[in-house]
Design an enzyme around this catalytic site. Structure first.
Site, mmCIF file in Angstrom:
data_model
loop_
_atom_site.group_PDB
_atom_site.id
_atom_site.type_symbol
_atom_site.label_atom_id
_atom_site.label_comp_id
_atom_site.label_asym_id
_atom_site.label_seq_id
_atom_site.Cartn_x
_atom_site.Cartn_y
_atom_site.Cartn_z
ATOM 1 N N THR A 96 0.594 -1.754 0.336
ATOM 2 C CA THR A 96 0.268 -0.490 -0.297
ATOM 3 C C THR A 96 0.803 0.739 0.378
ATOM 4 O OG1 THR A 96 -1.838 0.716 0.922
ATOM 5 C CG2 THR A 96 -0.076 -0.158 2.701
ATOM 6 N N ASN A 97 0.435 1.934 0.278
ATOM 7 C CA ASN A 97 1.178 3.700 0.065
ATOM 8 C C ASN A 97 0.221 4.995 1.067
ATOM 9 O OD1 ASN A 97 -0.964 5.175 -1.049
ATOM 10 N ND2 ASN A 97 -0.821 4.581 -2.616
ATOM 11 N N PRO A 98 1.342 5.915 2.210
ATOM 12 C CA PRO A 98 0.606 6.313 2.873
ATOM 13 C C PRO A 98 -0.620 7.422 2.529
ATOM 14 C CG PRO A 98 2.681 7.148 2.022
ATOM 15 C CD PRO A 98 2.064 5.626 0.930
#
Ligand code: CTP
Length: 419
Positions: free
Chosen positions: A224-226
């Site tokens: 995933t990513n922030p």
């Protein structure tokens, strides 16, 4: 994942006499697997392409064709009862002939009479040869159907039964099923009392995506990513405040849904793609603010990976996810406005302009996450690039104000047609 919007729904599938009628069997299967009850209505021409027995067996209900049944038992008002029973009515494949009849309100068969009685949304999925589809009469009839409140899926491109290449194929059953699900969800929302919408976007449909996506490696791990979703949620809130009917397709975030916005929750890039493509035709403005994963594990495991004793590296093979925005650009509707976002650390304007052109966008909002205050936090410093017109750099602003400024610019360039 949540239950299918088709689960426990009553669907009518109207099948007409096109070579694509065999795909009706796949559609019935898809609807049934999603938990729907399906009533098939066929025209007599359709019965020359696919046996009623096949569709009756798959749907587990007797297929109806004639408005006046052979053995008169007083059931000739069945079209009215069915019209009330249905949560959605899908005509797939729809021939030029049936489209013409529906456009003009003919009711000479069970299918056309029930369509006229239906209170639920009606979705028409044309299938015919290229020239018939292009013909001004067919196009006018499709336009008339839209004016009468029917939904029409454009025919797909590809090889046609005549051997010609072009537009005229029935849309894929999975796309039809996704569209029916979206229609049912929207019409259920329409039944709920909704506040009177007013403002510069009254009457407009705005589709916004937000947040990250999660790509599973195994049941307990993911890529995933922030992204927090702040930008997309701010845009959705602001578009609703300006009177639009807003759908927010959101990846996992900790944010509360904005008021008066229809939120569709998804996890993966594939789910986000399905949710967006099913709604793209109704959208006047699309803001693709989500940080969609470009890659997903090629072989996610059903069971948890165990670590090995040795110090050997673990390899996870990745494959590309669908490029949602590129597909939107390739199918852009006349008058539709597409806005993309780009995070660029090197030559931001040059790279972003290339994306704008490659994805057939009207605007792209670019920021450099290496700059202070720009990127995944509560503020951003963006440059707006548009198809025609000079770039504009905005100062460092809270994301809510970036949303306001962006909507101001986009609406000034392309006001909604109801204004
Ligand atoms: N996007 C999308 N589908 C994807 C990936 C991105 O729709 N699978 C959208 C994003 O929501 C954003 C825009 O495309 O609006 C960003 O374009 P993209 O080329 O994917 O940008 P990056 O991933 O930042 O680019 P690159 O991989 O070229 O560095």
């Amino acid at each position: 994942m949540s239950a299918s919007p088709l689960s426990d729904r009553h669907l009518i599938l109207g099948v007409t006499g096109s070579i694509a009628a065999y795909k009706a069997a796949l559609l019935v299967r898809r609807f049934k697997t999603a938990g729907a009850e399906v009533q098939v209505l066929m025209t007599s021409a359709a019965e020359r392409f696919v046996p009623a027995l096949t569709l009756g067996t798959l749907s587990e209900r007797e297929v109806l064709t004639d408005i006046f049944p052979e053995n008169e038992d007083g059931s000739w008002t069945q079209h009215v009862t069915l019209g009330e029973w249905a949560d959605a009515f899908v005509v797939a494949p729809a021939t030029a002939q049936t489209i013409a009849k529906l456009a003009h309100g003919f009711c000479d068969s069970m299918l056309t009479a029930t369509a006229l009685s239906a209170r639920a949304p009606v979705l028409v999925c044309p299938a015919m040869d290229r020239e018939m589809y292009r013909h001004a009469a067919t196009q006018r009839n499709l336009e008339r159907l839209r004016d009468n409140g029917y939904k029409v899926m454009p025919a797909a491109h590809g090889e046609l039964a005549s051997g010609l290449e072009g537009q005229g194929r029935m849309p894929a059953p999975k796309d039809i099923a996704a569209r029916v699900g979206a229609l049912i969800e929207t019409s259920a929302d329409d039944d709920a009392p909704s506040p009177q919408l007013s403002g510069p976007l009254a009457g407009a449909h705005v589709l916004v995506t937000a947040g990250p996506t999660r790509e599973p490696i195994d049941p307990v791990r993911m890529l995933t990513n922030p992204s927090t979703g702040t930008m997309g949620y701010a845009l959705a809130r602001e578009a609703a405040r300006r009177g639009a009917s807003v759908t927010l397709v959101s990846g996992p975030t900790a944010l509360s849904p904005p008021e008066a916005v229809d939120v569709v929750r998804v996890d993966t890039a594939r789910e986000m793609n399905d949710a967006v493509q099913a709604r793209r035709e109704d959208a006047d403005y699309v803001f693709m603010a989500a940080a969609v994963a470009d890659y997903t594990p090629a072989h996610p495991s059903d069971s948890k990976h165990k670590k090995t004793e040795e110090d050997a590296p673990l390899t996870v093979q990745l494959r590309r996810t669908p490029d949602i925005l590129r597909t939107l650009g390739a199918h852009k509707q006349p008058g539709q406005v597409l806005v993309g976002f780009a995070l660029e650390t090197d030559a931001p304007r040059r790279h972003a302009r290339r994306k704008l052109e490659q994805k057939n966008l009207d605007w792209i909002v670019v920021n450099n996450p290496a700059e202070d205050g720009a990127g995944f936090g509560p503020t951003n410093r963006v440059t707006l690039l548009r198809r025609d017109g000079p770039p504009e750099s905005l100062p460092l602003l809270p994301k809510a104000e970036v949303a306001e400024a962006l909507l101001d610019r986009v609406l000034a360039a392309a006001p909604h047609r109801s204004q």
